[in-house]
Design an enzyme around this catalytic site. Structure first.
Site, PDB file in Angstrom:
ATOM      1  N   GLU A 191      -5.230   7.264  -0.211  1.00 16.48           N
ATOM      2  CA  GLU A 191      -4.395   8.224  -0.966  1.00 16.48           C
ATOM      3  C   GLU A 191      -3.161   8.643  -0.162  1.00 16.48           C
ATOM      4  O   GLU A 191      -2.704   9.782  -0.237  1.00 16.48           O
ATOM      5  CB  GLU A 191      -5.216   9.413  -1.442  1.00 16.48           C
ATOM      6  CG  GLU A 191      -6.325   8.946  -2.387  1.00 16.48           C
ATOM      7  CD  GLU A 191      -6.775   9.964  -3.386  1.00 16.48           C
ATOM      8  OE1 GLU A 191      -5.985  10.838  -3.739  1.00 16.48           O
ATOM      9  OE2 GLU A 191      -7.931   9.848  -3.811  1.00 16.48           O
ATOM     10  N   GLY A 230       0.855  -1.188   0.000  1.00 18.31           N
ATOM     11  CA  GLY A 230       0.000   0.000   0.000  1.00 18.31           C
ATOM     12  C   GLY A 230       0.885   1.230   0.000  1.00 18.31           C
ATOM     13  O   GLY A 230       1.077   1.889  -1.025  1.00 18.31           O
ATOM     14  N   SER A 281      -1.391   9.150   6.911  1.00 17.76           N
ATOM     15  CA  SER A 281      -0.823  10.373   7.514  1.00 17.76           C
ATOM     16  C   SER A 281       0.692  10.249   7.656  1.00 17.76           C
ATOM     17  O   SER A 281       1.423  11.237   7.546  1.00 17.76           O
ATOM     18  CB  SER A 281      -1.464  10.631   8.878  1.00 17.76           C
ATOM     19  OG  SER A 281      -2.809  10.993   8.701  1.00 17.76           O
ATOM     20  N   ARG A 320      -4.925  14.164  -3.538  1.00 14.53           N
ATOM     21  CA  ARG A 320      -4.911  14.474  -2.096  1.00 14.53           C
ATOM     22  C   ARG A 320      -5.637  15.777  -1.776  1.00 14.53           C
ATOM     23  O   ARG A 320      -6.143  15.948  -0.665  1.00 14.53           O
ATOM     24  CB  ARG A 320      -3.457  14.477  -1.592  1.00 14.53           C
ATOM     25  CG  ARG A 320      -2.918  13.059  -1.501  1.00 14.53           C
ATOM     26  CD  ARG A 320      -1.430  12.936  -1.289  1.00 14.53           C
ATOM     27  NE  ARG A 320      -1.048  11.512  -1.353  1.00 14.53           N
ATOM     28  CZ  ARG A 320       0.173  11.058  -1.598  1.00 14.53           C
ATOM     29  NH1 ARG A 320       1.163  11.912  -1.803  1.00 14.53           N
ATOM     30  NH2 ARG A 320       0.409   9.760  -1.635  1.00 14.53           N
TER      31      ARG A 320
HETATM   32  N1  CAA Z   1       5.734  14.063  -8.337  1.00 10.72           N
HETATM   33  C1  CAA Z   1       6.615  13.666  -9.305  1.00 10.72           C
HETATM   34  N2  CAA Z   1       7.555  12.727  -9.100  1.00 10.72           N
HETATM   35  C2  CAA Z   1       7.614  12.165  -7.881  1.00 10.72           C
HETATM   36  C3  CAA Z   1       6.746  12.528  -6.832  1.00 10.72           C
HETATM   37  C4  CAA Z   1       5.768  13.522  -7.111  1.00 10.72           C
HETATM   38  N3  CAA Z   1       4.909  13.917  -6.174  1.00 10.72           N
HETATM   39  N4  CAA Z   1       7.041  11.794  -5.751  1.00 10.72           N
HETATM   40  C5  CAA Z   1       8.078  11.005  -6.063  1.00 10.72           C
HETATM   41  N5  CAA Z   1       8.413  11.242  -7.367  1.00 10.72           N
HETATM   42  C6  CAA Z   1       9.509  10.630  -8.113  1.00 10.72           C
HETATM   43  C7  CAA Z   1      10.850  10.920  -7.442  1.00 10.72           C
HETATM   44  O1  CAA Z   1      11.374  12.169  -7.867  1.00 10.72           O
HETATM   45  C8  CAA Z   1      11.701   9.766  -7.917  1.00 10.72           C
HETATM   46  O2  CAA Z   1      12.091  10.042  -9.253  1.00 10.72           O
HETATM   47  P1  CAA Z   1      13.535   9.577  -9.854  1.00 10.72           P
HETATM   48  O3  CAA Z   1      13.466   8.109  -9.982  1.00 10.72           O
HETATM   49  O4  CAA Z   1      13.610  10.271 -11.175  1.00 10.72           O
HETATM   50  O5  CAA Z   1      14.579  10.024  -8.872  1.00 10.72           O
HETATM   51  C9  CAA Z   1      10.688   8.625  -7.980  1.00 10.72           C
HETATM   52  O6  CAA Z   1       9.391   9.217  -8.079  1.00 10.72           O
HETATM   53  C10 CAA Z   1      10.725   7.734  -6.757  1.00 10.72           C
HETATM   54  O7  CAA Z   1      10.541   8.547  -5.632  1.00 10.72           O
HETATM   55  P2  CAA Z   1      10.858   8.032  -4.170  1.00 10.72           P
HETATM   56  O8  CAA Z   1      12.272   7.507  -4.130  1.00 10.72           O
HETATM   57  O9  CAA Z   1      10.488   9.092  -3.203  1.00 10.72           O
HETATM   58  O10 CAA Z   1       9.875   6.763  -4.073  1.00 10.72           O
HETATM   59  P3  CAA Z   1       9.565   5.775  -2.887  1.00 10.72           P
HETATM   60  O11 CAA Z   1       9.480   4.412  -3.443  1.00 10.72           O
HETATM   61  O12 CAA Z   1      10.479   6.029  -1.734  1.00 10.72           O
HETATM   62  O13 CAA Z   1       8.050   6.168  -2.462  1.00 10.72           O
HETATM   63  C11 CAA Z   1       6.276   7.453  -1.491  1.00 10.72           C
HETATM   64  C12 CAA Z   1       7.646   7.436  -2.175  1.00 10.72           C
HETATM   65  C13 CAA Z   1       5.930   8.917  -1.344  1.00 10.72           C
HETATM   66  C14 CAA Z   1       6.299   6.797  -0.128  1.00 10.72           C
HETATM   67  C15 CAA Z   1       5.238   6.758  -2.419  1.00 10.72           C
HETATM   68  O14 CAA Z   1       5.474   5.369  -2.489  1.00 10.72           O
HETATM   69  C16 CAA Z   1       3.808   6.986  -1.964  1.00 10.72           C
HETATM   70  O15 CAA Z   1       3.225   8.031  -2.255  1.00 10.72           O
HETATM   71  N6  CAA Z   1       3.217   6.003  -1.277  1.00 10.72           N
HETATM   72  C17 CAA Z   1       1.809   6.078  -0.905  1.00 10.72           C
HETATM   73  C18 CAA Z   1       0.951   5.513  -1.996  1.00 10.72           C
HETATM   74  C19 CAA Z   1      -0.459   5.945  -1.860  1.00 10.72           C
HETATM   75  O16 CAA Z   1      -0.772   7.102  -1.610  1.00 10.72           O
HETATM   76  N7  CAA Z   1      -1.363   5.014  -2.103  1.00 10.72           N
HETATM   77  C20 CAA Z   1      -2.766   5.302  -2.086  1.00 10.72           C
HETATM   78  C21 CAA Z   1      -3.473   4.365  -2.989  1.00 10.72           C
HETATM   79  S1  CAA Z   1      -4.639   5.148  -4.000  1.00 10.72           S
HETATM   80  C22 CAA Z   1      -6.057   5.265  -3.101  1.00 10.72           C
HETATM   81  O17 CAA Z   1      -6.089   5.172  -1.923  1.00 10.72           O
HETATM   82  C23 CAA Z   1      -7.205   5.606  -3.937  1.00 10.72           C
HETATM   83  C24 CAA Z   1      -8.562   5.412  -3.435  1.00 10.72           C
HETATM   84  O18 CAA Z   1      -9.156   4.404  -3.707  1.00 10.72           O
HETATM   85  C25 CAA Z   1      -9.271   6.515  -2.802  1.00 10.72           C
END
Ligand code: CAA
Length: 394
Positions: free
Chosen positions: A372, A140, A375, A252
């Site tokens: 999404e 997730g 927290s 978000r």
């Molecule tokens: N915009 C553009 N690019 C982004 C970004 C953003 N907001 N956030 C990260 N990136 C890019 C980074 O720049 C990086 O790029 P490069 O490879 O070029 O360097 C790449 O993405 C990877 O970034 P991270 O190393 O930060 O990635 P990570 O694996 O450590 O994960 C995280 C980051 C923020 C924890 C992400 O995994 C995340 O957002 N997790 C939560 C997922 C989520 O919100 N799930 C909800 C499911 S949907 C839902 O709930 C819908 C529903 O039904 C209502």
């Protein structure tokens, strides 16, 4: 920076059109969704007719380009619409939010002309209901750790895997699906696809029996050798993770607006109850213990709304707003839980029963701290962005 602040401050006063939009949506939601909210909470029945009504009123494509049948409106207007719907029916607000900001908007931003012609017009008109498939049973928060695979078969892709917790799950017509095309590349190997419900191999798990938001048809979406045409790739191979992250930045704002709607509903109910309920020979609103609870909620609602408008306004100006949307979502979702909890407290025993809506608000609020991005994930996103702004290394 000063210019930016000046612009933001100007936008915090809503335009006449936005005020009118708020009034209109408040009336529509009050007349059509309010009474039904209790029934669908009990029965888990997906209220497709609510979505269809919003489609008839041209709201399901609110922020999509006019050229594709959308409303061409901005994200501040989107936040207003989601808040007003959530104020009476949080389930209906997330059905719209998942359809619009998580499925239709990314098609409009990243889709080829072919893909837009094929799907965007129908999504904008509500002929198609959209959904977003990122999470899986085993991942997730760690979104890149997905197991769903897409194999390139020259003239088409074959998709296999299980997506979990999908809002609009069994009810949608079109799914934005994230799948691994090259697992060795980790997040850089993720790609995004548009999958139709009627493609052979698409099936659904049981409806999840949830604490709140009980009628949004949350279930697993299973993909068993689903043949997806090449043209249904969204963006390029390997763009999927960034598409998902950019999509969630916008999404978000919608969840923050949903949370503010729940907080506002909780405040409205608690304050009107406190004006009429008597204890120790006085209306309970005359006690400071009650006043302080209401004051805290009212103040934080104002603050939360401004965080939403700031994030939405930056989005509308084409500025990077990742930090601001995470801040709005974090603050407003925790506020929704707090405000609805206080509403139950102020209503006392009545608040703990289904005679009043306070207990539903409390149950609906909790998921805004989870979906999404939890927290905890919002704090990580905010911290990463602050560190970048400071020019430091994490
Ligand atoms: N915009 C553009 N690019 C982004 C970004 C953003 N907001 N956030 C990260 N990136 C890019 C980074 O720049 C990086 O790029 P490069 O490879 O070029 O360097 C790449 O993405 C990877 O970034 P991270 O190393 O930060 O990635 P990570 O694996 O450590 O994960 C995280 C980051 C923020 C924890 C992400 O995994 C995340 O957002 N997790 C939560 C997922 C989520 O919100 N799930 C909800 C499911 S949907 C839902 O709930 C819908 C529903 O039904 C209502």
């Amino acid at each position: 920076m000063e210019k930016l602040l000046e612009k933001q401050i100007q936008t915090f006063k809503l335009t006449e059109e936005q005020e009118l939009l708020r009034k209109t949506v408040r009336e529509i939601a009050g007349d059509n969704f309010k009474e039904k909210a209790r029934e669908i909470d009990k029965s888990h029945r997906f209220p497709r007719e609510n979505f269809d009504l919003l489609a008839k009123l041209e709201m399901v494509g609110l922020t999509l380009p006019e050229a594709y049948g959308g409303g061409g409106m901005n994200y501040v207007s989107y936040a207003i619409v989601i808040e007003e719907i959530a104020r009476v029916c949080a389930t209906t607000s997330v059905i719209l939010a998942a359809h619009l900001s998580l499925c239709s908007v990314p098609v409009s931003i990243f889709g080829s002309n072919v893909l837009k012609e094929k799907y965007l017009k129908k999504l904008a008109k509500g002929e198609y209901l959209g959904a977003f498939c990122l999470s899986e049973p085993g991942n997730g928060s760690d979104a890149a750790a997905m197991l769903t695979r897409a194999y390139d078969k020259c003239d088409h892709f074959i998709l296999n895997g299980t997506k979990a917790w999908i809002t609009n799950g069994s009810q949608a017509d079109v799914y934005l699906v994230l799948a691994q095309t090259n697992p060795e590349l980790k997040h850089k190997g993720v790609s995004a696809f548009i999958v139709e419900k009627n493609m052979p191999g698409v099936s659904f798990g049981k409806l999840e029996d949830k604490l709140g938001i009980r009628a949004s048809a949350t279930c697993q979406v299973r993909l068993d050798n689903v043949k997806v045409p090449k043209e249904n790739l969204l963006g390029n191979i390997g763009d999927g993770f960034k598409i998902a992250m950019i999509t969630l930045d916008g999404g978000r704002i919608g969840i923050a607006a949903q949370a503010i709607g729940i907080a506002q509903a909780s405040y409205d109910l608690a304050s009107s109850y406190a004006k009429t309920r008597e204890a120790f020979g006085k209306k309970i609103i005359s006690f400071q213990a009650i006043q302080f609870m209401l004051v805290e909620i009212a103040t934080e609602i104002e603050a939360g709304r401004l965080l939403i408008y700031q994030a939405a306004n930056m989005h509308d100006q084409g500025l990077k707003f990742t930090r601001q949307s995470a801040e709005a979502k974090l603050f407003c979702s925790e506020l929704a839980s707090k405000a609805s909890n206080k509403a139950v407290q102020i209503l006392g025993g009545y608040g703990y029963t289904t005679e009043y809506d306070a207990e539903r608000y409390l149950r609906d609020a909790k998921i805004t701290e989870i979906y999404e991005g939890t927290s905890e994930i919002q704090r990580i996103v905010i911290a990463d962005n602050i560190i970048k702004e400071l020019g430091a290394k994490n």
